[in-house]
Design a protein around this motif. Structure first.
Motif, PDB file in Angstrom:
ATOM      1  N   LEU A   8       0.825  -1.200   0.000  1.00  0.00           N
ATOM      2  CA  LEU A   8       0.000   0.000   0.000  1.00  0.00           C
ATOM      3  C   LEU A   8       0.863   1.255   0.000  1.00  0.00           C
ATOM      4  N   ARG A   9       1.865   1.282   0.860  1.00  0.00           N
ATOM      5  CA  ARG A   9       2.727   2.464   0.926  1.00  0.00           C
ATOM      6  C   ARG A   9       3.457   2.682  -0.395  1.00  0.00           C
ATOM      7  N   ASN A  10       4.069   1.629  -0.900  1.00  0.00           N
ATOM      8  CA  ASN A  10       4.890   1.776  -2.102  1.00  0.00           C
ATOM      9  C   ASN A  10       4.056   2.056  -3.345  1.00  0.00           C
ATOM     10  N   ALA A  11       2.896   1.414  -3.454  1.00  0.00           N
ATOM     11  CA  ALA A  11       2.059   1.627  -4.634  1.00  0.00           C
ATOM     12  C   ALA A  11       1.471   3.034  -4.643  1.00  0.00           C
ATOM     13  N   THR A  12       1.030   3.527  -3.486  1.00  0.00           N
ATOM     14  CA  THR A  12       0.464   4.873  -3.453  1.00  0.00           C
ATOM     15  C   THR A  12       1.547   5.917  -3.705  1.00  0.00           C
ATOM     16  N   TYR A  13       2.751   5.672  -3.198  1.00  0.00           N
ATOM     17  CA  TYR A  13       3.850   6.605  -3.479  1.00  0.00           C
ATOM     18  C   TYR A  13       4.156   6.634  -4.978  1.00  0.00           C
ATOM     19  N   ALA A  14       4.202   5.461  -5.574  1.00  0.00           N
ATOM     20  CA  ALA A  14       4.479   5.388  -7.013  1.00  0.00           C
ATOM     21  C   ALA A  14       3.343   5.968  -7.844  1.00  0.00           C
ATOM     22  N   ALA A  15       2.160   6.076  -7.256  1.00  0.00           N
ATOM     23  CA  ALA A  15       1.012   6.664  -7.954  1.00  0.00           C
ATOM     24  C   ALA A  15       0.906   8.167  -7.715  1.00  0.00           C
ATOM     25  N   GLY A  16       1.942   8.770  -7.130  1.00  0.00           N
ATOM     26  CA  GLY A  16       1.968  10.214  -7.000  1.00  0.00           C
ATOM     27  C   GLY A  16       1.483  10.762  -5.681  1.00  0.00           C
ATOM     28  N   MET A  17       1.302   9.900  -4.670  1.00  0.00           N
ATOM     29  CA  MET A  17       0.846  10.363  -3.363  1.00  0.00           C
ATOM     30  C   MET A  17       2.028  10.431  -2.404  1.00  0.00           C
ATOM     31  N   ASN A  18       2.047  11.464  -1.555  1.00  0.00           N
ATOM     32  CA  ASN A  18       3.130  11.634  -0.592  1.00  0.00           C
ATOM     33  C   ASN A  18       2.810  10.871   0.689  1.00  0.00           C
ATOM     34  N   VAL A  19       3.036   9.569   0.639  1.00  0.00           N
ATOM     35  CA  VAL A  19       2.706   8.711   1.772  1.00  0.00           C
ATOM     36  C   VAL A  19       3.702   8.936   2.909  1.00  0.00           C
ATOM     37  N   GLU A  20       3.185   8.978   4.126  1.00  0.00           N
ATOM     38  CA  GLU A  20       4.029   9.136   5.309  1.00  0.00           C
ATOM     39  C   GLU A  20       4.365   7.781   5.926  1.00  0.00           C
TER      40      GLU A  20
END
Length: 446
Positions: free
Chosen positions: A186-198
């Motif tokens: 979840l963290r890595n996919a959302t980051y790769a989709a342009g979201m600044n995951v914390e």
């Protein structure tokens, strides 16, 4: 995030073959189409695409229902145009060779569909801009993970599902390790989709977790929120698991969606105050949110189930009050200087982020315009205070919203009547349902 040029390059290299064109509906879900990437580039970019206007006039089961002014059998269920927002093109790395673009909605004559959640928020963003403000927000969205597939959960009637943790794992490293393969994806996919995951952390209910994201401009935050919810369910399914964002799955802690919001000047200046000092603008904004909290609760808690979170001692608020770092209040103030912000603790995981953020902005801007004074902060346990309460049922929230002069002034009659009807549809369906609770109590013993 991708530009149109980036997307063309990805398609030309064979790295993208599918483009998801999606908007967010009343229930906060992504709806739309999967298009072949070359068709998207050759045709849709220049000429657009359409979808049935009933997509903003159905219930959660996609049933056509009565009472909506924009769509009906009498009007023939025509089309709406999907207006591409080319600033939202992104890769969806958890799906093979897939990109996504999010949309606004327009009628065939190019008039905007004002009942669209994204349009409702955009109107408040524009109003804030006219006043010289940029609104920033972050959403904290909780979910419960189960060691079962969605298909198995359906067949079990969503009862007796095995949670991925068997005890309270709030902040537990061991507890998050149990499902780290899912959380990591979840963290890595959302980051790769342009979201600044914390990061990710455990929560209180069994199997409950949260993935947090850095704040952004409110429209970007709402767009990311909608995409994230869909991604989370899709990635959970890929792991053979199911997760839910519903506000109250069982008698334990519900899923919250705490929303943090602050204002900046158009030039990036701090609006809410320097150091520990709150500016008059900040205080008026808080006062406006408090003044409109009851009238706007329908936009924070849109479903029958939403109201089962609001219980004393539950960390879900009941009192319309504010406090400094006080989690028993509806509005909690945290941070100072550049990080000064308010946290709205009323919404649950089922909230539509566009509607909730629009309500927060509308309420706060109302407070600024009217220079509403801020009442003293609540010190202590807000659950035991004499402060007014948020509505305790969907019907109460529906009536407050429908009869609100402020709501009709800031959102317009078309929007108020549309979302009042949405509440009426849900109340009618709930009133006709026979629950497990009724069967257990009544089948034999009544």
């Amino acid at each position: 995030m991708l530009t149109v040029g980036d997307l063309r390059d990805q398609v030309g290299m064979g790295k993208v073959d599918t483009v998801v064109v999606a908007f967010t509906d009343m229930q906060g879900r992504l709806q739309g189409k999967r298009l072949h990437a070359q068709y998207f580039l050759d045709v849709v970019l220049g000429h657009g695409t359409e979808g049935c206007n009933y997509l903003l006039a159905v219930d959660i089961d996609m049933n056509t229902v009565d009472g909506y002014a924009i769509s009906s059998w009498e009007q023939g269920y025509g089309d709406m145009e999907f207006v591409l927002d080319l600033d939202t093109i992104r890769m969806l790395p958890h799906l093979p060779a897939t990109a996504m673009v999010q949309c606004d909605l327009a009628w065939p004559d190019r008039r905007p569909v004002v009942q669209s959640p994204r349009a409702i928020l955009a109107r408040q963003v524009a109003k804030a801009a006219d006043a010289g403000f940029v609104a920033l927000a972050g959403t904290e969205l909780e979910f419960i993970v189960f060691d079962t597939t969605y298909e198995e959960a359906w067949n079990a009637g969503y009862r007796g599902l095995p949670p991925s943790n068997q005890y309270n794992v709030d902040y537990s490293i061991l507890g998050t390790s149990r499902i780290e393969p899912l959380l990591r994806d979840l963290r890595n996919a959302t980051y790769a989709a342009g979201m600044n995951v914390e990061g990710a952390k455990g929560e209180c209910n069994f199997g409950q977790h949260e993935v947090g994201f850095l704040y952004d401009e409110v429209l970007v935050t709402a767009d990311n929120h909608a995409v994230y919810k869909t991604m989370a369910k899709e990635i959970a399914a890929q792991h053979g698991k199911a997760l839910t964002f519903m506000a109250k799955y069982n008698e334990r802690e519900g899923n919250s969606c705490h929303i943090h919001l602050s204002l900046r000047g158009a030039d990036g200046t701090i609006v809410f105050g320097e150091g520990a000092e709150r500016s008059p603008t900040y205080e008026h904004f808080i006062a406006g949110m408090l003044a409109t909290m009851r009238d706007f609760t329908l936009l924070y808690a849109p479903n029958v189930n939403s109201y089962k979170r609001f219980a004393a001692g539950s960390f879900a608020p009941t009192a319309i009050a504010w406090g400094l770092d006080n989690r028993t209040c509806a509005i909690r103030l945290v941070g100072r200087g550049p990080s000064a912000r308010l946290e709205n603790r009323v919404p649950g995981g089922d909230v539509n982020p566009y509607l909730a953020l629009a309500a927060m902005l509308a309420g706060g801007l109302h407070g600024i315009e009217e220079e509403l004074p801020l009442e003293p902060q609540l010190v202590g346990n807000a659950y035991e205070s004499d402060k007014p309460h948020v509505p305790s049922t969907l019907r109460d929230a529906r009536d407050a919203f429908h009869g609100s002069a402020i709501a009709r002034s800031v959102f317009g009659d078309e929007v108020v009547d549309h979302y009042t009807n949405m509440a009426d549809v849900e109340l009618l369906a709930y009133g006709a349902a026979v629950t497990d609770w009724e069967l257990r109590r009544s089948f034999e013993r009544m």
